[in-house]
Design a protein around this motif. Structure first.
Motif, PDB file in Angstrom:
ATOM      1  N   MET A   1       0.818  -1.207   0.000  1.00 10.48           N
ATOM      2  CA  MET A   1       0.000   0.000   0.000  1.00 10.48           C
ATOM      3  C   MET A   1       0.854   1.261   0.000  1.00 10.48           C
ATOM      4  O   MET A   1       0.497   2.285  -0.596  1.00 10.48           O
ATOM      5  CB  MET A   1      -0.930  -0.008   1.220  1.00 10.48           C
ATOM      6  N   SER A   2       2.018   1.196   0.653  1.00  7.64           N
ATOM      7  CA  SER A   2       2.872   2.383   0.780  1.00  7.64           C
ATOM      8  C   SER A   2       3.777   2.589  -0.427  1.00  7.64           C
ATOM      9  O   SER A   2       4.494   3.586  -0.498  1.00  7.64           O
ATOM     10  CB  SER A   2       3.735   2.266   2.040  1.00  7.64           C
ATOM     11  N   ALA A   3       3.739   1.667  -1.388  1.00  9.11           N
ATOM     12  CA  ALA A   3       4.683   1.743  -2.508  1.00  9.11           C
ATOM     13  C   ALA A   3       4.370   2.887  -3.462  1.00  9.11           C
ATOM     14  O   ALA A   3       5.261   3.433  -4.110  1.00  9.11           O
ATOM     15  CB  ALA A   3       4.699   0.415  -3.262  1.00  9.11           C
ATOM     16  N   GLY A   4       3.112   3.233  -3.603  1.00 10.09           N
ATOM     17  CA  GLY A   4       2.727   4.335  -4.478  1.00 10.09           C
ATOM     18  C   GLY A   4       2.330   3.902  -5.872  1.00 10.09           C
ATOM     19  O   GLY A   4       2.628   2.779  -6.311  1.00 10.09           O
TER      20      GLY A   4
ATOM     21  N   LEU B   1      -1.664   5.530  -3.038  1.00 12.41           N
ATOM     22  CA  LEU B   1      -2.497   4.498  -3.658  1.00 12.41           C
ATOM     23  C   LEU B   1      -3.879   4.393  -3.017  1.00 12.41           C
ATOM     24  O   LEU B   1      -4.838   3.965  -3.667  1.00 12.41           O
ATOM     25  CB  LEU B   1      -1.814   3.129  -3.548  1.00 12.41           C
ATOM     26  N   ARG B   2      -3.998   4.764  -1.771  1.00 10.44           N
ATOM     27  CA  ARG B   2      -5.217   4.491  -1.004  1.00 10.44           C
ATOM     28  C   ARG B   2      -6.508   4.961  -1.674  1.00 10.44           C
ATOM     29  O   ARG B   2      -7.509   4.219  -1.662  1.00 10.44           O
ATOM     30  CB  ARG B   2      -5.094   5.103   0.397  1.00 10.44           C
TER      31      ARG B   2
ATOM     32  N   GLY C   1      -6.882  -4.717  -0.965  1.00 10.26           N
ATOM     33  CA  GLY C   1      -7.805  -4.504  -2.068  1.00 10.26           C
ATOM     34  C   GLY C   1      -7.111  -4.672  -3.410  1.00 10.26           C
ATOM     35  O   GLY C   1      -6.088  -5.348  -3.522  1.00 10.26           O
ATOM     36  N   VAL C   2      -7.679  -4.020  -4.437  1.00  4.73           N
ATOM     37  CA  VAL C   2      -7.177  -4.131  -5.805  1.00  4.73           C
ATOM     38  C   VAL C   2      -7.029  -2.738  -6.394  1.00  4.73           C
ATOM     39  O   VAL C   2      -7.884  -1.875  -6.201  1.00  4.73           O
ATOM     40  CB  VAL C   2      -8.143  -4.963  -6.678  1.00  4.73           C
ATOM     41  N   ALA C   3      -5.922  -2.520  -7.102  1.00  6.95           N
ATOM     42  CA  ALA C   3      -5.727  -1.277  -7.858  1.00  6.95           C
ATOM     43  C   ALA C   3      -5.699  -1.630  -9.339  1.00  6.95           C
ATOM     44  O   ALA C   3      -4.937  -2.513  -9.761  1.00  6.95           O
ATOM     45  CB  ALA C   3      -4.424  -0.605  -7.447  1.00  6.95           C
TER      46      ALA C   3
END
Length: 414
Positions: A275-278, A323-324, A305-307
């Motif tokens: 999640m923190s990767a961007g 990303l959040r 979740g999914v991006a």
């Protein structure tokens, strides 16, 4: 099915039983059987008629004395034990449920259930209270004063099961306990047995000639042939790695979709980003994996979740490093124990692979639709059908496969 502890509650060592004498024809009913049963598991002994399974279970509580070998129950060796001490072990540790109910016809339901407690010398008020509790557990509340002749076969078997449970022993021995019931009642009793085992934590040794019953009930299964145990393993191990040709032929017509689980068909999730990767890291990963979506996890590997690529690209163009805002919870999530047969409809309803998470919600694998197709393709029977286990409508393998093939993958295999 239950999780078992490491504690062994019953051990059989080199059990053999020969009927007949040296002067007459000898029958080797059981030959060098050896196994351990863990506390809290359902251990199924499966074999065709004449394979020795009923003789074996009778040696486990001392009804049949072995020709050689020994049985230990809760640390006490019962082989060769004097009758009074053997009776005490049975009262304290082992109850038995028979195929033909063995109810006392002149006693009511509550008196039949309480019979074992009466033999143990439990006071009447206490044994009736315990019997009433068990009667409710086995679904016979309101039938306390009925006679066995007033009950259906399924109800009579519930009374037999209730009598064994009321004795509050550690181990239940069940010899073809459901084979006399019609298919629908039999399935209902199988499901109730699993519920009771989860609730009460009993150790159950279950004898059956029915492979589907063994696969449904067993934490582990021992397959017998001609008095010998030819393989011991989990249902999945028996099904996917048979020890010899006999076991392979025995299980070839099993409905694999109702035995195999998500854990057995899942594969590692390659398209996963923190999640923190961007957004830029997520976009690079999707490019490298050639997908248009990626799973997102938190620092502790829990599922986030999914991006999707279109949303990530929008974030990159906007110069947003978070990303959040674009992570969506639109993937299907299952546990490792979910049966393959239940995954089909879930897969059809989603353009994403199915995510498999453990009890701590950590992502441990994924099931792309192509992987599920491959698992279904391994189901080969003489008719090409999945045989429903006593209840649900039969669906052919080709119907399942066509349903999946007709759904567009949309390039979302992660």
């Amino acid at each position: 099915m239950s999780e078992t502890t490491a504690e062994t509650i019953l051990t059989a060592t080199g059990l053999s039983k020969t009927f007949g004498s040296r002067k007459s024809a000898q029958t080797h009913a059981v030959v060098d059987a050896a196994f351990e049963v863990k506390r809290g598991e359902i251990f199924v002994v499966m074999g065709l008629s004449g394979s020795g399974k009923s003789t074996l279970i009778r040696m486990l509580n001392g009804l049949v004395e072995p020709t050689s070998g020994s049985v230990a129950v809760a640390g006490t060796t019962i082989t060769g034990l004097p009758a009074p001490k053997l009776r005490e072990v049975r009262r304290r540790n082992v109850s038995m449920v028979f195929q033909h109910f063995a109810l006392l016809p002149h006693r009511t339901v509550i008196d039949n259930v309480a019979y074992g407690l009466e033999i143990q010398g439990v006071a009447k008020a206490e044994r009736l209270e315990r019997a009433n509790t068990i009667i409710r557990l086995v679904g016979l509340d309101g039938r306390q004063n009925s006679l066995p002749s007033q009950l259906s076969g399924g109800m009579q078997q519930r009374v037999g099961l209730g009598r064994a449970l009321a004795s509050d022993t550690d181990i239940l021995l069940m010899d073809e306990a459901f084979s006399a019931l019609d298919p629908l009642i039999r399935r209902e009793m199988q499901e109730q047995l699993i519920e009771l085992q989860h609730e009460l934590g009993k150790t159950i040794i279950f004898i059956t000639h029915d492979l589907n019953e063994a696969m449904f009930l067993g934490d582990r299964i021992a397959v017998m042939r001609d008095g010998r145990i030819v393989q011991i393993g989990t249902p999945e191990e028996i099904l996917t790695d048979p020890a010899n040709d006999y076991v392979a032929q025995f299980v070839q017509d099993v409905d694999r979709a109702r035995v195999l689980t998500a854990a057995s068909v899942m594969e590692p999730a390659l398209a996963v980003v923190n999640m923190s990767a961007g957004p830029r890291a997520a976009l690079r990963l999707m490019r490298d994996q050639q997908t248009n979506a990626t799973f997102v996890v938190n620092r502790d590997r829990t599922y986030g979740g999914v991006a999707r690529a279109k949303h990530v690209l929008r974030q990159v163009k906007a110069g947003d490093s978070d990303l959040r805002p674009i992570v969506r919870n639109d993937a299907t999530i299952v546990t490792p124990e979910t049966l393959v047969v239940d995954l089909v409809e879930l897969s059809v309803g989603s353009d994403l692979p199915i995510a498999v998470v453990d009890d701590r919600k950590r992502l441990i694998g994924v099931i792309p639709r192509v992987t599920l197709l491959a698992a279904l393709g391994n189901v080969s029977t003489a008719t090409g059908e999945f045989t429903a286990i006593e209840g649900p409508p039969t669906i052919t393998m080709s119907e399942m496969t066509e349903t999946l093939l007709d759904t567009t993958l949309e390039g979302a295999d992660l």
